[in-house]
Structure formats: C-alpha cells, structure tokens
Design a protein around this motif. Sequence first.
Motif, PDB file in Angstrom:
ATOM      1  N   LYS A 138      28.818 -25.083  -3.366  1.00  0.00           N
ATOM      2  CA  LYS A 138      27.801 -24.502  -2.622  1.00  0.00           C
ATOM      3  C   LYS A 138      26.680 -24.511  -3.386  1.00  0.00           C
ATOM      4  O   LYS A 138      26.561 -23.944  -4.172  1.00  0.00           O
ATOM      5  CB  LYS A 138      28.234 -23.107  -2.020  1.00  0.00           C
ATOM      6  CG  LYS A 138      29.346 -23.078  -1.078  1.00  0.00           C
ATOM      7  CD  LYS A 138      29.344 -21.811  -0.412  1.00  0.00           C
ATOM      8  CE  LYS A 138      30.505 -21.953   0.990  1.00  0.00           C
ATOM      9  NZ  LYS A 138      30.438 -20.573   1.641  1.00  0.00           N
ATOM     10  N   GLY A 139      25.687 -25.507  -3.003  1.00  0.00           N
ATOM     11  CA  GLY A 139      24.591 -25.726  -3.864  1.00  0.00           C
ATOM     12  C   GLY A 139      25.100 -26.262  -5.364  1.00  0.00           C
ATOM     13  O   GLY A 139      25.720 -27.282  -5.318  1.00  0.00           O
ATOM     14  N   ASP A 140      24.662 -25.373  -6.306  1.00  0.00           N
ATOM     15  CA  ASP A 140      25.011 -25.918  -7.600  1.00  0.00           C
ATOM     16  C   ASP A 140      26.422 -24.831  -8.282  1.00  0.00           C
ATOM     17  O   ASP A 140      26.746 -25.058  -9.209  1.00  0.00           O
ATOM     18  CB  ASP A 140      24.075 -25.703  -8.515  1.00  0.00           C
ATOM     19  CG  ASP A 140      22.956 -26.900  -8.436  1.00  0.00           C
ATOM     20  OD1 ASP A 140      23.065 -27.748  -7.601  1.00  0.00           O
ATOM     21  OD2 ASP A 140      21.575 -26.603  -8.864  1.00  0.00           O
ATOM     22  N   ALA A 141      26.749 -24.186  -7.261  1.00  0.00           N
ATOM     23  CA  ALA A 141      27.889 -23.239  -7.696  1.00  0.00           C
ATOM     24  C   ALA A 141      29.253 -23.769  -6.876  1.00  0.00           C
ATOM     25  O   ALA A 141      29.265 -24.248  -5.745  1.00  0.00           O
ATOM     26  CB  ALA A 141      27.557 -21.669  -7.245  1.00  0.00           C
ATOM     27  N   PHE A 165      30.932 -19.266  -9.017  1.00  0.00           N
ATOM     28  CA  PHE A 165      30.573 -19.523 -10.552  1.00  0.00           C
ATOM     29  C   PHE A 165      29.586 -20.613 -10.445  1.00  0.00           C
ATOM     30  O   PHE A 165      29.649 -21.753  -9.790  1.00  0.00           O
ATOM     31  CB  PHE A 165      31.809 -20.015 -11.289  1.00  0.00           C
ATOM     32  CG  PHE A 165      32.878 -18.932 -11.134  1.00  0.00           C
ATOM     33  CD1 PHE A 165      32.911 -17.800 -12.129  1.00  0.00           C
ATOM     34  CD2 PHE A 165      33.819 -18.849  -9.997  1.00  0.00           C
ATOM     35  CE1 PHE A 165      33.870 -17.005 -12.204  1.00  0.00           C
ATOM     36  CE2 PHE A 165      34.727 -18.068  -9.927  1.00  0.00           C
ATOM     37  CZ  PHE A 165      34.774 -16.918 -11.071  1.00  0.00           C
ATOM     38  N   GLY A 166      28.367 -20.322 -11.403  1.00  0.00           N
ATOM     39  CA  GLY A 166      27.373 -21.149 -11.471  1.00  0.00           C
ATOM     40  C   GLY A 166      27.661 -22.354 -12.537  1.00  0.00           C
ATOM     41  O   GLY A 166      28.765 -22.433 -12.929  1.00  0.00           O
ATOM     42  N   PRO A 167      26.807 -23.173 -12.759  1.00  0.00           N
ATOM     43  CA  PRO A 167      26.982 -24.443 -13.548  1.00  0.00           C
ATOM     44  C   PRO A 167      27.373 -23.820 -15.067  1.00  0.00           C
ATOM     45  O   PRO A 167      28.100 -24.627 -15.711  1.00  0.00           O
ATOM     46  CB  PRO A 167      26.005 -25.179 -13.397  1.00  0.00           C
ATOM     47  CG  PRO A 167      25.353 -24.942 -12.341  1.00  0.00           C
ATOM     48  CD  PRO A 167      25.431 -23.340 -11.935  1.00  0.00           C
ATOM     49  N   ASP A 168      26.674 -22.573 -15.464  1.00  0.00           N
ATOM     50  CA  ASP A 168      26.813 -22.165 -16.657  1.00  0.00           C
ATOM     51  C   ASP A 168      28.259 -21.452 -16.836  1.00  0.00           C
ATOM     52  O   ASP A 168      28.582 -20.857 -17.971  1.00  0.00           O
ATOM     53  CB  ASP A 168      26.047 -21.212 -17.113  1.00  0.00           C
ATOM     54  CG  ASP A 168      25.959 -19.955 -16.412  1.00  0.00           C
ATOM     55  OD1 ASP A 168      26.401 -19.909 -15.450  1.00  0.00           O
ATOM     56  OD2 ASP A 168      24.864 -19.308 -16.431  1.00  0.00           O
ATOM     57  N   GLY A 169      29.113 -21.283 -15.796  1.00  0.00           N
ATOM     58  CA  GLY A 169      30.330 -20.600 -15.583  1.00  0.00           C
ATOM     59  C   GLY A 169      30.442 -19.188 -15.369  1.00  0.00           C
ATOM     60  O   GLY A 169      31.339 -18.414 -15.413  1.00  0.00           O
ATOM     61  N   ALA A 170      29.026 -18.563 -15.530  1.00  0.00           N
ATOM     62  CA  ALA A 170      28.942 -17.227 -14.953  1.00  0.00           C
ATOM     63  C   ALA A 170      29.060 -17.004 -13.507  1.00  0.00           C
ATOM     64  O   ALA A 170      28.849 -17.844 -12.422  1.00  0.00           O
ATOM     65  CB  ALA A 170      27.632 -16.479 -15.365  1.00  0.00           C
ATOM     66  N   VAL A 212      29.298  -7.492 -10.787  1.00  0.00           N
ATOM     67  CA  VAL A 212      29.964  -8.279 -11.275  1.00  0.00           C
ATOM     68  C   VAL A 212      30.065  -8.348 -12.622  1.00  0.00           C
ATOM     69  O   VAL A 212      29.350  -8.108 -13.507  1.00  0.00           O
ATOM     70  CB  VAL A 212      29.106  -9.809 -11.014  1.00  0.00           C
ATOM     71  CG1 VAL A 212      29.909 -11.011 -11.818  1.00  0.00           C
ATOM     72  CG2 VAL A 212      28.742 -10.069  -9.754  1.00  0.00           C
ATOM     73  N   PRO A 213      31.500  -8.098 -12.879  1.00  0.00           N
ATOM     74  CA  PRO A 213      31.763  -7.708 -14.561  1.00  0.00           C
ATOM     75  C   PRO A 213      31.530  -8.964 -15.353  1.00  0.00           C
ATOM     76  O   PRO A 213      31.700 -10.014 -15.093  1.00  0.00           O
ATOM     77  CB  PRO A 213      33.446  -7.605 -14.336  1.00  0.00           C
ATOM     78  CG  PRO A 213      33.814  -8.096 -13.240  1.00  0.00           C
ATOM     79  CD  PRO A 213      32.799  -7.973 -12.277  1.00  0.00           C
ATOM     80  N   THR A 214      31.161  -8.694 -16.646  1.00  0.00           N
ATOM     81  CA  THR A 214      30.791  -9.876 -17.863  1.00  0.00           C
ATOM     82  C   THR A 214      32.188 -10.619 -17.822  1.00  0.00           C
ATOM     83  O   THR A 214      31.712 -11.822 -18.264  1.00  0.00           O
ATOM     84  CB  THR A 214      30.316  -9.066 -18.920  1.00  0.00           C
ATOM     85  OG1 THR A 214      31.270  -8.209 -19.509  1.00  0.00           O
ATOM     86  CG2 THR A 214      29.076  -8.306 -18.570  1.00  0.00           C
ATOM     87  N   SER A 215      33.193 -10.175 -17.603  1.00  0.00           N
ATOM     88  CA  SER A 215      34.263 -10.888 -17.894  1.00  0.00           C
ATOM     89  C   SER A 215      34.614 -11.935 -16.744  1.00  0.00           C
ATOM     90  O   SER A 215      35.591 -12.740 -16.903  1.00  0.00           O
ATOM     91  CB  SER A 215      35.615 -10.059 -18.033  1.00  0.00           C
ATOM     92  OG  SER A 215      35.620  -9.272 -16.707  1.00  0.00           O
ATOM     93  N   ALA A 216      33.858 -11.813 -15.559  1.00  0.00           N
ATOM     94  CA  ALA A 216      34.075 -12.839 -14.614  1.00  0.00           C
ATOM     95  C   ALA A 216      33.375 -14.163 -14.794  1.00  0.00           C
ATOM     96  O   ALA A 216      31.971 -14.200 -14.141  1.00  0.00           O
ATOM     97  CB  ALA A 216      33.609 -12.033 -13.187  1.00  0.00           C
ATOM     98  N   ARG A 217      33.734 -14.880 -15.681  1.00  0.00           N
ATOM     99  CA  ARG A 217      33.152 -16.084 -15.945  1.00  0.00           C
ATOM    100  C   ARG A 217      34.118 -17.179 -16.209  1.00  0.00           C
ATOM    101  O   ARG A 217      35.352 -16.690 -16.773  1.00  0.00           O
ATOM    102  CB  ARG A 217      32.093 -16.342 -17.114  1.00  0.00           C
ATOM    103  CG  ARG A 217      32.627 -15.681 -18.558  1.00  0.00           C
ATOM    104  CD  ARG A 217      31.489 -15.423 -19.584  1.00  0.00           C
ATOM    105  NE  ARG A 217      30.819 -16.774 -19.453  1.00  0.00           N
ATOM    106  CZ  ARG A 217      29.464 -17.055 -19.272  1.00  0.00           C
ATOM    107  NH1 ARG A 217      28.788 -16.006 -18.624  1.00  0.00           N
ATOM    108  NH2 ARG A 217      28.942 -18.258 -19.289  1.00  0.00           N
ATOM    109  N   VAL A 218      33.931 -18.436 -16.270  1.00  0.00           N
ATOM    110  CA  VAL A 218      34.815 -19.481 -16.599  1.00  0.00           C
ATOM    111  C   VAL A 218      34.023 -20.467 -17.775  1.00  0.00           C
ATOM    112  O   VAL A 218      32.721 -20.248 -17.805  1.00  0.00           O
ATOM    113  CB  VAL A 218      35.184 -20.482 -15.475  1.00  0.00           C
ATOM    114  CG1 VAL A 218      36.268 -19.595 -14.666  1.00  0.00           C
ATOM    115  CG2 VAL A 218      33.920 -20.941 -14.887  1.00  0.00           C
ATOM    116  N   ARG A 219      34.652 -21.032 -18.599  1.00  0.00           N
ATOM    117  CA  ARG A 219      33.952 -21.824 -19.605  1.00  0.00           C
ATOM    118  C   ARG A 219      33.356 -23.040 -19.158  1.00  0.00           C
ATOM    119  O   ARG A 219      33.891 -23.786 -18.184  1.00  0.00           O
ATOM    120  CB  ARG A 219      35.082 -22.085 -20.834  1.00  0.00           C
ATOM    121  CG  ARG A 219      34.416 -22.978 -21.662  1.00  0.00           C
ATOM    122  CD  ARG A 219      35.195 -23.231 -23.066  1.00  0.00           C
ATOM    123  NE  ARG A 219      34.213 -24.235 -23.907  1.00  0.00           N
ATOM    124  CZ  ARG A 219      34.922 -24.544 -25.084  1.00  0.00           C
ATOM    125  NH1 ARG A 219      36.295 -24.371 -25.315  1.00  0.00           N
ATOM    126  NH2 ARG A 219      34.151 -25.079 -25.962  1.00  0.00           N
TER     127      ARG A 219
END
Length: 347
Positions: free
Chosen positions: A63-66, A76-81, A91-98
Amino acid sequence: MLANAPRNAWYPLTWSRDVGRTLARHKVLGIDLVVYRTERGEPVALDDVCPHRLAPLSCGKLKGDAVECGYHGLTFGPDGACVRIPGQTTVPTSARVRSYPLREQMGLVWIWPGDAALADTAPVYDLPQYHSPLWHAVEGEALHIGTSYLNLADNLCDPAHVSFVHLSTLGNAASEDIPVQHEVVGKGVVVWRWIRDAPPIPLFAKYGNFSGHVDRWHYYHYDAPCIAVIDFGSAEAAAALDPAERDRGLRIFACHFITPVDAHHCIDHWLHVRNFALSDADVDQRLHEDFRTAFNEDKEILEEIDRVERTRPETRRIGLAIDAAPKKMRRIVERMIDAERSPLAAE
C-alpha cells in the motif's frame, strides 16, 4: 543465519529487472525477505515476518510504499518501522522489522545482511568493461543450484574442470595437462593458465573464425565471498599475444554473482561482457544459449557432489595441486567470518 558465510559483505539479491511494485519472497544467508520497489523506484528489503503473530509480510499487500500484513493489518514502512496498527493509536517502538541496505549495480540489486553502519564504507563490486562503449554486456539468468555456495565458488576457482565438464562449449583436451597458477590478491584469489598453439574451444571456434590453432587463456578472479569473474579468450597463435595484450583477441568476461540461500542451495546470477559483435542480437542469443548449456553442466555435477556430501559425510577427500586456489579461497572466507565473531582478532 547461514553459518559459513560472512554477514558484512554485499551479496546479489536478485536482478533489478525482477524487482517491482509487487511483494516478492527471497532468501539470502537463510534470511527470509520481502522485496519490492517504492513509488519512486527505490528497492526495499524487509525481514519477511510480522512481529505480532509471525505471519510472512509477503502474504500481505503493498500500500503505497508500505507493507500491510495480511493477518491483522499491521503496516510497515520501507525503514521497517510500524506506521499503523488497526484498532489502536499507540504504536510500540518494538513494532518494527529489520530493513536491509540495498544498492543497484551491474543490473542487480545487492544486499548487505550484516552491520548496516558498515555498508556505506564498502563499495559494491563493479567491472569497468561493463560500462565501456568498447564492450557489450548481456544479462543472463538466475541459475538455482542445489549445493553450498562454497562448492560453486570452488568450481569458479578451478580452470582444470573445464577440460572435462565443458567439452561442448568452454574446453577441450588440449588444456588437460597445462599447469594452473594462482596468487592471493587482497581478499580474493586469481587463478590462471595459458594454452598455447592449440585448437580453439567450441565456443570460440563458433564465433572467432580462426584459421588454425590459437593461444587461449583463463583468468579466474574470485572476490570473497560471492563474486567470480572469469576472463577468457583466444587469439590466432601466430600473433603470440603477451598476457597484457588480451584485448587484441576475442575476449569475454563471464561474471558469476553468487547468492547463498541456505546450506544446500545457492543462486548463480550470471552475465557476460564481450569485446566483439557489439551490436549483434543474434550473437547475444546464441552466446546466451551456449552459456546456459555450460553452466547447467556445472549445476549437474555440483548437485551430485552435494548429494554425496549428504549421504556419505564420512568420506575423506584427497588433495591435488589444482586444489590450492579453492583452499585459499575458503580460508579467506573463514577469516572474514572469524573477524566478525571476534573483532579484536582482525586487528
């Protein structure tokens, strides 16, 4: 994570032509990835796992760039956040991927699986002739081979096998007893030999229109951990070329950019760059077919070696003089891995 491959290096991920506005699954060094391009055309690679219930993000939607997870909609955006969690505003800070550093070079997207802070100081491999108007580059394929990437690297540090495996394309009996020379250069190995005053190999007999015997050469350039570029060619024997004059003959760089997938699977992204028939599409296609034939011959024997390694792990190997370069290649890789595990040992 694949244990026998260094992480702090650029690895070919896939052909640039195959990365678009759809989610695609890839695996490098045992890492599952989801890969796509942003609306501006920039490639993105994220860990292919949603940190909520571990659903693969590649099963979701772009969806768009996410990337929206197909299970509960975390996005999740392109930076993984994580940029959205349906049903809650926090949105917890732990909710991200590498997210992994990527570069594009020589028609490929390259990935840095290791310490991202080191990626900016490490150049991606480049072959000057690829960009030269005096040469012609033709993209090849992505050959999946059921063996360790190091077995393929052995093969690509080994001119001796050509005399037996590739008699229909790249070799003939004239080279069987010609000694192989090598030297370590930086974090790589160069292996070479010249075959003087001998019949041309089938490939150059087809494209060279030689009237008689030729002098021919093989220079195998290996750059750890995943790059092998083979400089080979032929010239009329009467010309008695010096090694520095190779451009006077028919000369090809066969480039092999290896993706280690897991312990028993790698991908050979291959292409060639040549100094003859620069605008001949028919030669492009015919050479493409010749290389496909040759590299499938390598695939066949390497997969059989992998089968024997699995079924007969106790079998001892003997060493030959021609094994010196592959052994040094593997030691270079081992030192890279050791340096990552123990940084002080690398100083």
